[in-house]
Design a protein around this motif. Structure first.
Motif, PDB file in Angstrom:
ATOM      1  N   TYR A  58       0.821  -1.216   0.000  1.00  5.59           N
ATOM      2  CA  TYR A  58       0.000   0.000   0.000  1.00  5.59           C
ATOM      3  C   TYR A  58       0.859   1.272   0.000  1.00  5.59           C
ATOM      4  N   ALA A  59       2.017   1.178  -0.621  1.00  5.81           N
ATOM      5  CA  ALA A  59       2.965   2.300  -0.609  1.00  5.81           C
ATOM      6  C   ALA A  59       2.375   3.587  -1.161  1.00  5.81           C
ATOM      7  N   PHE A  89       7.142   3.778 -10.112  1.00 10.49           N
ATOM      8  CA  PHE A  89       5.762   3.833 -10.591  1.00 10.49           C
ATOM      9  C   PHE A  89       4.833   4.409  -9.525  1.00 10.49           C
ATOM     10  N   SER A  90       3.725   4.982  -9.984  1.00 12.20           N
ATOM     11  CA  SER A  90       2.743   5.538  -9.053  1.00 12.20           C
ATOM     12  C   SER A  90       1.428   4.760  -9.077  1.00 12.20           C
ATOM     13  N   GLY A  91       1.334   3.684  -9.843  1.00 12.51           N
ATOM     14  CA  GLY A  91       0.106   2.892  -9.903  1.00 12.51           C
ATOM     15  C   GLY A  91      -0.158   2.156  -8.598  1.00 12.51           C
ATOM     16  N   THR A  92      -1.411   1.989  -8.246  1.00 12.92           N
ATOM     17  CA  THR A  92      -1.749   1.361  -6.968  1.00 12.92           C
ATOM     18  C   THR A  92      -1.691  -0.168  -7.012  1.00 12.92           C
ATOM     19  N   ASN A  93      -1.732  -0.773  -8.197  1.00 12.68           N
ATOM     20  CA  ASN A  93      -1.698  -2.235  -8.311  1.00 12.68           C
ATOM     21  C   ASN A  93      -0.315  -2.731  -7.876  1.00 12.68           C
ATOM     22  N   SER A  94      -0.252  -3.338  -6.687  1.00 11.72           N
ATOM     23  CA  SER A  94       1.053  -3.713  -6.124  1.00 11.72           C
ATOM     24  C   SER A  94       1.729  -4.823  -6.923  1.00 11.72           C
ATOM     25  N   LYS A 196       0.277   6.120 -27.534  1.00  9.94           N
ATOM     26  CA  LYS A 196       0.939   5.643 -26.313  1.00  9.94           C
ATOM     27  C   LYS A 196       0.284   4.356 -25.806  1.00  9.94           C
ATOM     28  N   ALA A 197       1.086   3.562 -25.085  1.00  7.12           N
ATOM     29  CA  ALA A 197       0.563   2.346 -24.463  1.00  7.12           C
ATOM     30  C   ALA A 197      -0.352   2.758 -23.324  1.00  7.12           C
ATOM     31  N   GLY A 198      -1.589   2.275 -23.346  1.00  9.53           N
ATOM     32  CA  GLY A 198      -2.581   2.737 -22.385  1.00  9.53           C
ATOM     33  C   GLY A 198      -2.316   2.308 -20.956  1.00  9.53           C
ATOM     34  N   GLU A 199      -1.937   1.055 -20.725  1.00 10.99           N
ATOM     35  CA  GLU A 199      -1.830   0.537 -19.364  1.00 10.99           C
ATOM     36  C   GLU A 199      -0.402   0.176 -18.980  1.00 10.99           C
ATOM     37  N   ARG A 492       2.537  11.798 -11.053  1.00 11.85           N
ATOM     38  CA  ARG A 492       1.097  11.788 -10.783  1.00 11.85           C
ATOM     39  C   ARG A 492       0.865  11.908  -9.279  1.00 11.85           C
ATOM     40  N   VAL A 493      -0.032  12.797  -8.897  1.00 15.35           N
ATOM     41  CA  VAL A 493      -0.450  12.938  -7.499  1.00 15.35           C
ATOM     42  C   VAL A 493      -1.969  12.831  -7.468  1.00 15.35           C
ATOM     43  N   GLU A 494      -2.479  12.001  -6.574  1.00 16.59           N
ATOM     44  CA  GLU A 494      -3.927  11.796  -6.507  1.00 16.59           C
ATOM     45  C   GLU A 494      -4.530  12.443  -5.269  1.00 16.59           C
ATOM     46  N   VAL A 495      -5.704  13.037  -5.466  1.00 17.06           N
ATOM     47  CA  VAL A 495      -6.513  13.554  -4.364  1.00 17.06           C
ATOM     48  C   VAL A 495      -7.664  12.574  -4.176  1.00 17.06           C
TER      49      VAL A 495
END
Length: 583
Positions: A58-59, A89-94, A196-199, A492-495
């Motif tokens: 959950y980094a 990376f900033s993606g949440t999928n660990s 661009k590659a989407g995922e 990327r920064v998420e709110v």
């Protein structure tokens, strides 16, 4: 890991250590790691490592507190490159962060060897200039940055070729088709912008968060193996060294092929192929004595299939026991390839054409052809050319279909659709339409890059009713792409709203390096913008940029559907820092 890890590219043989104490998903409960036990339990596990990746589940929601502490502790113990998943990376999928981070650790010795080779070549040419490395999206990064984050170089060659192909062809809508020795890469350009590659970029079964140019890679190149089958021959996706090249480097190969033709009438297996040693495994752990013995036998020179099998204590039907050596690049096969048939057709003349003729003669006899009949060898070479064109056409059409109908990308092209694609090629070859015809058309120009592409692409373009462009300097398209590239860093920064039974109570601002809690949405978004801007500038400097930076900020509000209307899912802030000069 056990349930779905394989779908992301993890395998049973991966060096992965799992540690408990991950905290909570929302970041409110921080990880609780038994550090003394972790360091003790990993003492033997890490001693032979050349690189280390650290991923906390959950980094992205707690500021990666455990990742950063783990890095600090392991850095005090090990003198190897260590990178955290949150730094990449900033993606949440660990799991997806994990595959990319593991791949990064595996690539550390590769990039080290690669840069050392570059520096050796530069010294020989008396060049004393900085080195920059192309990233997966076609932008640039410094040498020092690439040493710790080599995963950002995956598919960088094709990415550079896309930029170079765009520059050299000047076509607003195109497909950049780069045929190399092992694979062919296809990229799409729409309105002068590469798609661009989407995922995130995928390499085989490895799914990563690496952002890059969309590149579809399939096994077809100048070094694809041409092998016998029950019904004829096939273009194997696996790469082999052209036998004409092996014979040029090892002249004894030619005489051995003559002996094979004299003593063996035909065979269902490619017994004309060779095994050659690429690098020694002597003294290295993790290999069986049988594998080491096989490699020792190859130290004196390449061995034909039968001799190689005998040296390995087996027969030609069970050589797959040395499959790992081949997949890891310890040994390599050599055999017939399109490159060899280019020599036989007169389109190439840089290796040993006679060796190619001898191996092709054996293959032809095994398939029931008369290799001694005048013109038969040239006719067979053209049939190999036609197989390359057909496979290229199939994949160009497949990429176009999957671009137009994205569902086909996840579900794949079924046999019926494959049959329709083949039928359309056959009708084109016959030069006319039947009672009911299937035709595929595109307005995109086909831009060919790579040494052999000019032989195969014009017919494919004609079948699709479009033009074929082979730029004058297509051979150096990836070098041109590297020259026209710039440096960019994206953060990327998420709110994220703090949803409670009583409604939204504040917002979490989740950046790669930290998480803040702010009450008002407007303040949270402003904070996210400031953080993203600062982090993008910092990241750009790490990548080697000097001089002025331009930072572009975009925001996207996210909503979800619910029974009583929409649900606020927060805001994503993306900061992209762009500059030209690199240290």
């Amino acid at each position: 890991m056990e349930r779905v890890g394989s779908s992301y590219g993890f395998t049973a043989g991966d060096s992965i250590f799992c540690c408990e104490g991950s905290g909570s998903f929302d970041g409110k409960v921080l990880p609780n790691v038994d550090w003394e036990r972790l360091m003790k339990d990993t003492e033997d596990w890490i001693k032979d490592a050349e690189g280390l990746g650290i991923v906390e589940m959950y980094a992205m929601n707690n500021g990666a507190v455990a990742e950063r502490e783990a890095k600090e502790r392991f850095a005090a113990r090990c003198d190897i490159p260590i990178v955290c998943g949150s730094e990449l990376f900033s993606g949440t999928n660990s799991l997806q962060r994990g595959t990319g981070t593991l791949l990064n650790a595996r690539l550390v010795p590769v990039i080290t060897e690669f840069i050392a080779a570059i520096k050796t070549a530069m010294v020989q040419r008396e060049l004393n200039v900085p080195i920059v490395i192309v990233r997966s999206d076609g932008s640039l990064m410094s040498e020092s940055f690439s040493r710790t984050k080599p995963v950002e170089t995956i598919l960088c060659g094709p990415a550079a070729s896309v930029l170079g192909g765009m520059k050299l062809s000047n076509a607003a809508d195109s497909m950049i088709i780069d045929m190399g020795g092992t694979t062919t890469d296809i990229s799409l350009v729409k309105n002068s912008e590469p798609v661009k590659a989407g995922e995130g970029v995928s390499v085989g079964d490895w799914k990563t968060f690496v952002k890059g140019v969309f590149i579809d890679t399939f096994g077809l190149g100048g070094d694809s193996a041409v092998r016998p089958t029950k019904s004829g021959f096939e273009l194997d996706a696996r790469r082999v060294v052209p036998i004409s090249l092996l014979a040029k480097e090892h002249p004894e190969v030619k005489e051995q092929l003559r002996g094979l033709l004299k003593n063996t009438l035909w065979h269902t297996r490619p017994v004309y192929e060779y095994y050659a040693l690429v690098r020694s495994i002597e003294g290295r752990e993790g290999y069986t004595e049988e594998e080491k013995q096989f490699c020792r036998a190859l130290e004196a020179g390449p061995l034909m299939l039968r001799e190689a099998a005998e040296a390995g204590g087996t027969d030609i039907y069970h050589l797959d026991k040395f499959e790992r050596l081949e997949s890891e690049g310890i040994v390599m096969r050599s055999g017939l390839t399109p490159t060899d048939f280019m020599h036989l057709a007169g389109d190439m003349n840089i290796y040993d054409t006679e060796a190619a003729r001898l191996a092709a003669a054996f293959l032809m006899r095994s398939l029931g052809f008369n290799d001694e009949k005048e013109g038969e060898m040239e006719k067979f070479a053209q049939s190999v050319y036609e197989a390359v064109r057909r496979k290229l056409y199939r994949n160009v059409v497949r990429v176009l279909l999957q671009d137009k109908y994205p569902k086909l990308r996840s579900e794949g092209i079924d046999r019926q659709l494959e049959s329709m694609i083949d039928s359309s090629w056959d009708e084109f070859r016959r030069g006319g339409e039947s009672y009911f015809s299937v035709l595929f058309r595109t307005k995109a120009a086909l831009v060919g890059i790579g040494a052999p592409i000019h032989i195969f692409l014009p017919d494919v373009a004609a079948a699709l009713g479009t033009r074929c462009i082979i730029p004058e300097n297509a051979g150096v398209a990836n070098a041109v792409g590297a020259v026209v590239g710039n440096v960019n860093a994206q953060v990327r920064v998420e709110v994220r709203p703090n949803h409670t039974p009583g409604g939204i109570e504040g917002y979490f601002v989740c950046a790669p390096s930290e998480t803040r809690t702010i009450w008002a949405r407007r303040d949270a978004v402003e904070t996210a913008i400031e953080l993203a801007d600062a982090l993008a500038r910092e990241e750009a400097k790490k990548r080697g940029i000097i001089g002025e930076l331009t930072v572009r900020i975009t925001t996207e509000d996210k909503k979800g559907s619910a029974m009583r209307g929409t649900v606020d899912l927060g805001t994503e802030v993306i900061a992209t820092a762009i500059g030209g000069a690199v240290l």
